[in-house]
Write a protein that holds these residues in place. Sequence first.
Motif, PDB file in Angstrom:
ATOM      1  N   ASP A   1      53.920  44.049  17.119  1.00 21.47           N
ATOM      2  CA  ASP A   1      52.799  43.787  16.220  1.00 21.47           C
ATOM      3  C   ASP A   1      52.334  45.111  15.637  1.00 21.47           C
TER       4      ASP A   1
ATOM      5  N   THR B   1      54.923  42.462  11.448  1.00 24.07           N
ATOM      6  CA  THR B   1      55.757  42.304  12.642  1.00 24.07           C
ATOM      7  C   THR B   1      57.157  42.858  12.411  1.00 24.07           C
TER       8      THR B   1
ATOM      9  N   ALA C   1      51.409  36.499  17.005  1.00 25.32           N
ATOM     10  CA  ALA C   1      52.789  36.231  16.607  1.00 25.32           C
ATOM     11  C   ALA C   1      52.976  34.853  15.987  1.00 25.32           C
TER      12      ALA C   1
END
Length: 153
Positions: free
Chosen positions: A91, A68, A140
């Motif tokens: 991402d 990330t 996430a």
Amino acid sequence: MILRDTALRVSLAACLLADLSACGAAGGEIRSEGPAPSRIPWTGPVYALDWQSLAWPRPDTMDLTADTVLWGVKWHDWGSPRATGTGSVLDLACRSGCPHGDYPHYAVTIVFSGLVKRQYAAYYSHAAVTPVHPPAPGWAEDVRGVALHVPKP
């Protein structure tokens, strides 16, 4: 009279020595409680280290984890105990399977905290990421709270 004055002085000296010897820690050792607090505000450079331990001063883009990236971040109060920013998290894990060829992303508020001072610089030790429009995507989950690297003293 001279004998009485001498006896009084010896007695006072013995009491002083007894009082002073009790000032140390148990066992007669000196104990340190850490650095003294300072009211002088930090004026040196402040950095955040990414997951590869690269130092970034006020980063607009930074690898938060291996998969990330913080992107397009605008910071407020950088250098204070809590720096707050707004931007996006991308991402990178999807690489070839990304929809429409774009990396998935979402808008976030970022808070860097835990300012740790080292010799000539300070470093944030924690990152908290909150989605602007909850909930955060499933990919996430690992960026809600991230321990940032800090150089050893």
